[in-house]
Design a protein around this motif. Structure first.
Motif, short mmCIF file in Angstrom:
data_model
loop_
_atom_site.label_atom_id
_atom_site.label_comp_id
_atom_site.label_asym_id
_atom_site.label_seq_id
_atom_site.Cartn_x
_atom_site.Cartn_y
_atom_site.Cartn_z
N ASN A 1 -14.89 15.06 12.56
CA ASN A 1 -13.84 14.79 13.56
C ASN A 1 -13.10 16.10 13.82
OD1 ASN A 1 -14.36 11.98 13.35
ND2 ASN A 1 -13.12 11.92 11.52
N LEU A 2 -13.02 16.48 15.07
CA LEU A 2 -12.21 17.65 15.38
C LEU A 2 -11.66 17.57 16.78
CD1 LEU A 2 -13.86 20.00 17.24
CD2 LEU A 2 -15.15 20.09 15.14
N VAL A 3 -10.53 18.24 16.95
CA VAL A 3 -9.88 18.33 18.24
C VAL A 3 -9.57 19.80 18.47
CG1 VAL A 3 -7.87 17.67 19.61
CG2 VAL A 3 -8.84 16.04 17.99
N GLY A 4 -10.07 20.35 19.56
CA GLY A 4 -9.77 21.73 19.90
C GLY A 4 -8.57 21.79 20.83
N LEU A 5 -7.58 22.57 20.46
CA LEU A 5 -6.35 22.69 21.24
C LEU A 5 -5.98 24.15 21.44
CD1 LEU A 5 -4.13 20.11 19.29
CD2 LEU A 5 -5.36 19.72 21.44
N PRO A 6 -5.45 24.50 22.61
CA PRO A 6 -4.92 25.85 22.77
C PRO A 6 -3.82 26.08 21.73
CG PRO A 6 -5.05 24.74 24.89
CD PRO A 6 -5.32 23.71 23.83
N GLY A 7 -3.95 27.12 20.94
CA GLY A 7 -2.96 27.39 19.90
C GLY A 7 -3.21 26.64 18.60
N ALA B 1 -3.21 24.15 15.55
CA ALA B 1 -2.16 23.34 14.91
C ALA B 1 -0.76 23.86 15.21
CB ALA B 1 -2.38 23.29 13.40
N LYS B 2 -0.66 25.11 15.67
CA LYS B 2 0.65 25.68 16.01
C LYS B 2 0.95 25.61 17.50
CE LYS B 2 0.65 28.71 12.06
NZ LYS B 2 0.67 30.06 11.53
N GLY B 3 0.01 25.07 18.27
CA GLY B 3 0.19 24.98 19.71
C GLY B 3 1.06 23.81 20.13
N VAL B 4 1.42 23.80 21.40
CA VAL B 4 2.33 22.77 21.91
C VAL B 4 1.74 21.37 21.86
CG1 VAL B 4 3.59 24.39 23.37
CG2 VAL B 4 1.63 23.18 24.30
N TYR B 5 0.43 21.24 21.92
CA TYR B 5 -0.18 19.90 21.95
C TYR B 5 -0.32 19.28 20.56
CZ TYR B 5 -1.30 21.00 26.77
OH TYR B 5 -1.21 21.33 28.10
N ASP C 1 -16.31 23.18 8.56
CA ASP C 1 -15.58 22.27 7.69
C ASP C 1 -16.45 21.05 7.38
OD1 ASP C 1 -12.92 23.68 7.98
OD2 ASP C 1 -13.32 23.20 10.07
N GLY C 2 -16.12 20.34 6.35
CA GLY C 2 -16.90 19.18 5.94
C GLY C 2 -16.68 17.97 6.84
N ASP C 3 -17.59 17.02 6.73
CA ASP C 3 -17.51 15.76 7.46
C ASP C 3 -16.77 14.77 6.57
OD1 ASP C 3 -17.90 13.62 9.14
OD2 ASP C 3 -20.00 13.33 8.60
N LEU C 4 -15.46 14.75 6.69
CA LEU C 4 -14.63 13.93 5.82
C LEU C 4 -14.03 12.76 6.59
CD1 LEU C 4 -12.82 16.92 4.11
CD2 LEU C 4 -14.78 15.63 3.24
N ARG C 5 -14.16 11.57 6.07
CA ARG C 5 -13.64 10.39 6.72
C ARG C 5 -12.12 10.39 6.70
NH1 ARG C 5 -18.13 11.10 7.76
NH2 ARG C 5 -19.88 9.79 7.27
N GLY C 6 -11.53 9.90 7.78
CA GLY C 6 -10.08 9.80 7.84
C GLY C 6 -9.37 11.13 8.01
N LEU C 7 -10.11 12.16 8.41
CA LEU C 7 -9.54 13.49 8.58
C LEU C 7 -10.05 14.09 9.88
CD1 LEU C 7 -7.88 15.85 7.29
CD2 LEU C 7 -10.04 16.63 6.33
N SER C 8 -9.16 14.64 10.66
CA SER C 8 -9.54 15.33 11.88
C SER C 8 -9.07 16.78 11.79
CB SER C 8 -8.92 14.65 13.11
OG SER C 8 -9.41 15.23 14.29
N PHE C 9 -9.97 17.69 12.07
CA PHE C 9 -9.65 19.11 12.04
C PHE C 9 -9.11 19.54 13.40
CE2 PHE C 9 -12.84 18.54 8.76
CZ PHE C 9 -12.24 19.18 7.69
N ILE C 10 -8.02 20.27 13.38
CA ILE C 10 -7.46 20.83 14.61
C ILE C 10 -7.94 22.27 14.71
CG2 ILE C 10 -5.37 21.42 15.88
CD1 ILE C 10 -3.95 19.14 14.39
N MET C 11 -8.66 22.54 15.78
CA MET C 11 -9.25 23.86 15.99
C MET C 11 -8.51 24.59 17.10
SD MET C 11 -11.76 23.31 13.83
CE MET C 11 -12.93 24.62 14.04
#
Length: 125
Positions: free
Chosen positions: A60-66, A68-72, A96-106
């Motif tokens: 699970n991952l979400v790519g955001l401008p900035g 984890a420190k970005g405005v979104y 990063d690993g495929d971990l349940r219940g965790l989403s990586f912010i990229m």
């Protein structure tokens, strides 16, 4: 970057890439989009497809401008809390690993989106 292949040449999984989609969301609708994203997860933080596809390329991952420190990022966390707080978050470092219940912010500046080969763009399943 290629899909898994017999020659193990430029295999996206071995290179730390993950399967993602790129979307453009008006900034005033990001929170609403994030709410819909979190609705994909059950109360334990599982997506329905996670019991089949496994491995870091399916994390699970979400790519955001900035990142984890970005405005979104704050809106992302707020949407998570509003939908039952089913996921934890971590700063993605790549591979990063495929971990349940965790989403990586990229951070999209550090980890840009790459268009997949045609096989991954247009197939069912």
């Amino acid at each position: 970057v290629c899909y898994h292949n017999a020659l193990n040449v430029a295999d996206y999984g071995k290179l730390g890439h993950a399967e993602v989609v790129s979307v453009r969301i008006p900034s005033d609708r990001f929170y609403d989009f994030a709410v819909e994203y979190f609705k994909l997860f059950d109360k334990n933080g599982y997506r329905p497809d996670q019991l089949g596809d496994r491995g870091s390329e399916y994390r699970n991952l979400v790519g955001l401008p900035g990142g984890a420190k970005g405005v979104y990022a704050k809106e992302l966390v707020a949407a998570s809390l509003a939908t039952g707080d089913k996921l934890d978050f971590a700063v993605g470092k790549g591979d990063d690993g495929d971990l349940r219940g965790l989403s990586f912010i990229m951070d999209t500046a550090q980890f840009p989106f790459f268009v997949a080969e045609q096989y991954h763009q247009f197939h069912v399943g």
